[in-house]
Structure formats: C-alpha cells, structure tokens
Design an enzyme around this catalytic site. Structure first.
Site, short mmCIF file in Angstrom:
data_model
loop_
_atom_site.label_atom_id
_atom_site.label_comp_id
_atom_site.label_asym_id
_atom_site.label_seq_id
_atom_site.Cartn_x
_atom_site.Cartn_y
_atom_site.Cartn_z
N GLY A 151 -33.11 122.21 -13.65
CA GLY A 151 -32.48 122.36 -12.33
C GLY A 151 -31.14 121.67 -12.34
O GLY A 151 -30.86 120.82 -11.51
N GLU A 174 -30.91 126.38 -15.00
CA GLU A 174 -30.63 126.52 -13.56
C GLU A 174 -31.00 127.93 -13.12
O GLU A 174 -30.53 128.91 -13.69
CB GLU A 174 -29.15 126.23 -13.29
CG GLU A 174 -28.68 126.52 -11.88
CD GLU A 174 -29.48 125.79 -10.81
OE1 GLU A 174 -29.74 124.58 -10.96
OE2 GLU A 174 -29.88 126.45 -9.82
N GLU A 217 -33.52 116.03 -11.73
CA GLU A 217 -33.42 115.42 -10.40
C GLU A 217 -34.20 116.36 -9.49
O GLU A 217 -33.67 117.36 -9.02
CB GLU A 217 -31.96 115.27 -9.99
CG GLU A 217 -31.79 114.38 -8.77
CD GLU A 217 -31.97 115.14 -7.48
OE1 GLU A 217 -33.13 115.33 -7.04
OE2 GLU A 217 -30.96 115.55 -6.91
N GLU A 226 -40.54 120.56 -1.34
CA GLU A 226 -39.94 121.59 -2.21
C GLU A 226 -40.79 121.79 -3.47
O GLU A 226 -40.71 122.82 -4.10
CB GLU A 226 -38.49 121.28 -2.65
CG GLU A 226 -37.49 121.18 -1.53
CD GLU A 226 -36.10 120.78 -2.02
OE1 GLU A 226 -35.65 121.28 -3.06
OE2 GLU A 226 -35.48 119.93 -1.36
#
Ligand code: GJV
Length: 451
Positions: A151, A174, A217, A226
C-alpha cells in the site's frame, strides 16, 4: 428525559434495516430472510438477536446480518470507506452492487486515486518521519535486502529505502490508480533500478522471490478500521521469508476515560435553552445522531483525561492471524485521578518497529495518543449517553470488544462496557483494587464504525 418518553423513542414505530445476507431460520421463533430484504426491527431484547417483522411475519433475526437504513456515516474527516453513505440511501442497483463487494474496493481504492488523502498522510510529519527513522536506524541491515512496501501510495517509504539504504530490491505495491504516478516519482528521483512499482491488490501480487522485509502503513482509525491489516497478514504468510522482518512489528490500542465538555455542550446542552426556549425534545435525536457513532479526529486534551491510559489490545505482527481479527476483546481498570465528568472514552494506537541492527538508533515507536503531538489520525471519541460525575479514587473497570462486520469487511462495531466503582478518595486503594464497592454507574454501548 423521562423514562416513559425514552421507551417511546426507542420502540415506537420500529427501525428499518436492510439484510446484507441470506438467513435461514433454525427455530420456529426465527424469521427466514434473503439478502436485500427490508425488515422492521420492533425490539432489541439483546445485542445479537432482534425481534423483527417481514411481510407480515414476525420473529427473531440475527442482528449481524442487518444494516440500519439512513444511518449516516462518518462524523468529521473519516478516511476511505468512512465517507460512504448507508446503502439504503442509494438506488436499489447500487445496494446490490455494494453487497456484492463487501470490501467496497472500488470506492476504497477510488478514494486513494486522488491527492487529498496522500497529502494528508505525507503532511503528517510524525507518521512519515517515523517510517523514515525506521529506515535510517536499520540502514546497514537493509543493505542487499528485498523489501515489500504494501500500500505504498505515492511511494514515500520505498523512496526512503532507496535513498537512505542500499536494498537489493523494493517492491512497491499499490492498488489504486495512484500507482501510475508513483512510477513517475520513482523514475524522476532516479530509483527505477531499485524500486519496482506493482499496481494491484497486494493479496494478488506475484513476486519473483520472497522478501526479507514487509513494510506497511496499514493503521486506520482505532487501529483496525479499513482492515488493511488483513492484506498485510495474507502477504506475510505468502511472501515473507523465514526470519524476515515485519514493520510495524507490534501494535496496540489504548483507551482512557475522558471529559468532552465542548463536544457535549455543542451537541447536547445546546438544546436546553436556545434563544430562551426549551428544545430538549431534540436531545434524544442528538443522542442517536451524534453520540451513537464514534467521533473521529478528536483531540483529547491531557487535562480531560481522567486517569492514566491503558493498553486494551496488543498485537504481535508476526503471530497475529486473519481469524483473530473477527473479534478482539480487551479489559480495563482505570483509577480516576481527578474530579470531573466522565463523558466517554478516547482511543488511539501505537505501533512499534523493532530494530534489526545493534549499531543505530534502536527501535522506533509511533504513538498517536494525547501525550504526543497529534497525527492525522488524532484520537477517536466514544460518548456515553449521559455523563457520570467521578472523583479521585474512583475506579472505572470494564471491557472493549471490537467486532468485525461479517459482511462489510472494512467495518466493525466497538462495544464498551463499564462499571464505575466509587472510591475512597484514595488512589492507592484504587491501584491495589482493594475495594469493590458496587455502585453507581454500569453501562454498555455499541458503536458502529460504520456498519
Ligand atoms: N493492496 C494494495 N494497496 C493497498 C491495499 C491492498 N490490499 N490496501 C490499501 N492499499 N493506513 N489506513 C493502498 C491504498 O490504495 C492507499 O494508497 C494506501 O494503501 C493506504 C495507506 C494508508 N491507509 C491506512
């Protein structure tokens, strides 16, 4: 508010809920329903089973399958899926679509396609500098290592690795369309030989080799919101080499009982006498609209903390399992150290990054609590329905349960249960738990976040 009035408010016409998944009754007092059915909930005799009506039939239904209609989402600046609207507010087709993707990936990764959230994260110096420090403190260790940045967003952590150490390879993964720009940033800064940007969900990514370091992170509000952490755990199992490093290596959720005079006054006391008129009949509505959900982006002042904070969850990132995320429970026992109003609880998290080299700055901790400068996560506030006056020497004990939504996989509800034991003005007695006066205030409250 009068008790009779309260009861009336709670049950009058029933509340409308939409079913998120099929349910087949296993007893004659239960209702069978299908995904998308709209049920009228008449009563909530307990947390898990509600009494509801569907097409003229009544019976018990499992509350975990239901989503309240017109439950608006985030207060404040929620990130990602927090900005979502309740699906009952949308068109029927959208409802269907939303239920078909319990991860809401389109919306979630869509929100990371524009700069707003990346700017917020990058401008958060305490967050970004913590990761930079981890790389700096481990620069010798990182030499010739293979790193996966899960990410990566705009790629800042991967770029730190390439800039400050000499890794053999950094895979920057990503899922959002931002990845295209991340590629450009890597090229522009001359690191294309070291950093490879891979666009896609990290869970699906294929790599030519296992990695020595899994960096990410992933932390959301109240640490888990999330549930990006699930991707981290899946990738750990699949791609982290034996003996590899997890950064963060540990994580904790902390809680403190607190005052929130300002927030309470703005939303509750306000109705007492505006313009010389009695608007208190709106207070139950205020309670339902404002205090039934956690408040994100709250900054709790130290003077509003009624005791020292306590760690209620502690996660080891090497051993934590995806299944563990379904329900997590913590206990607390706070010694109140000042006279004040117990309005609710504030929560935040810390993450730890172990050091893998002896020479260097050692371990790094990122603490998002009120004893440090605020980060973009700030703290999360959970308001009680009514404040409780507390005194020095009182004890507030209880539990917190984080219950992941069975259907909406990025969401959870948080149940706080507490008992206030009135003390003897003696902080030592509280510390030793030497007294156990049954007392005053006992309560429990469940906060959806957001489903
Ligand atoms: N795979 C790839 N990228 C992801 C994933 C995933 N499973 N989950 C989130 N991201 N700490 N709460 C990306 C997301 O698109 C965004 O750019 C970044 O990770 C979020 C990091 C901060 N969010 C957080």
């Amino acid at each position: 508010m009068e008790e009779s009035e309260k009861a009336e408010n709670d049950t009058s016409a029933g509340e409308e809920f939409i079913s998120l998944s099929d349910f087949t009754a296993t007893g004659s007092d239960q209702l069978t329903f299908g995904r998308g059915d709209r049920l009228l909930v008449r009563a909530k005799p307990c947390e898990d089973w509600w009494w509801a009506e569907l097409r003229g039939d009544v019976g018990y239904v499992p509350s975990s399958h239901l989503l309240q209609c017109r439950l608006s989402s985030a207060t404040g600046d929620a990130q990602g899926p927090g900005d979502a609207q309740g699906p009952c507010e949308q068109e029927e087709e959208e409802e269907e679509a939303a239920v078909e993707d319990p991860w809401q990936d389109e919306e979630y990764f869509g929100s990371y396609a524009s700069l707003k959230l990346h700017l917020e994260m990058l401008s958060d110096q305490r967050r970004t500098e913590a990761y930079r420090q981890v790389v700096l403190n481990n620069r010798d260790f990182l030499k010739d290592k293979v790193v996966l940045d899960l990410g990566c967003g705009t790629g800042i952590i991967s770029l730190f690795c390439a800039q400050l150490s000499q890794p053999a390879k950094v895979y920057a993964v990503e899922a959002s369309p931002m990845a295209e720009y991340t590629r450009r940033l890597v090229r522009r800064n001359g690191f294309e030989d070291v950093v490879t940007v891979l666009q896609g969900r990290a869970e699906d990514v294929e790599l030519p080799q296992k990695v020595d370091v899994l960096l990410s992170e992933w932390m959301g509000n109240c640490l888990l919101f999330e549930f990006m952490v699930e991707a981290v755990l899946k990738v750990r199992r699949r791609w982290l080499a034996e003996g590899g490093v997890m950064w963060p290596s540990s994580a904790a959720l902390l809680l403190v009982p607190c005052q929130a005079h300002g927030f309470y006054a703005e939303n509750m006391s306000f109705w007492k006498n505006p313009y010389g008129l009695d608007f208190t009949p709106l207070q139950p509505l205020a309670q339902q609209e404002i205090f039934s959900k956690p408040k994100f982006s709250h900054v709790v002042a130290l003077e509003d903390c009624l005791s020292a904070p306590s760690e209620v969850l502690s996660l080891n990132m090497y051993t934590l399992d995806v299944q563990d995320l379904e329900e997590m429970t913590g206990q607390f026992s706070f010694c109140v150290d000042k006279l004040g109003e117990f309005h609710g609880f504030s929560a935040w998290f810390t993450v730890g990054f172990e050091s893998r080299q002896t020479a260097g700055g050692g371990a790094v901790e990122l603490d998002t609590g009120p004893y440090s400068q605020p980060t973009h996560w700030k703290q999360t506030l959970f308001m009680l329905d009514s404040p409780v006056s507390v005194h020095e020497g009182d004890r507030i004990s209880g539990s917190i349960v984080l219950h992941r939504n069975h259907v909406w996989r990025r969401h959870m509800s948080i149940t706080l249960s507490w008992t206030v034991h009135s003390g003897t003005q003696d902080a030592d007695a509280c510390q030793a738990s030497a007294f156990n006066s049954p007392t005053g205030n006992v309560g429990t409250k469940t906060f959806p976040m957001w489903r």
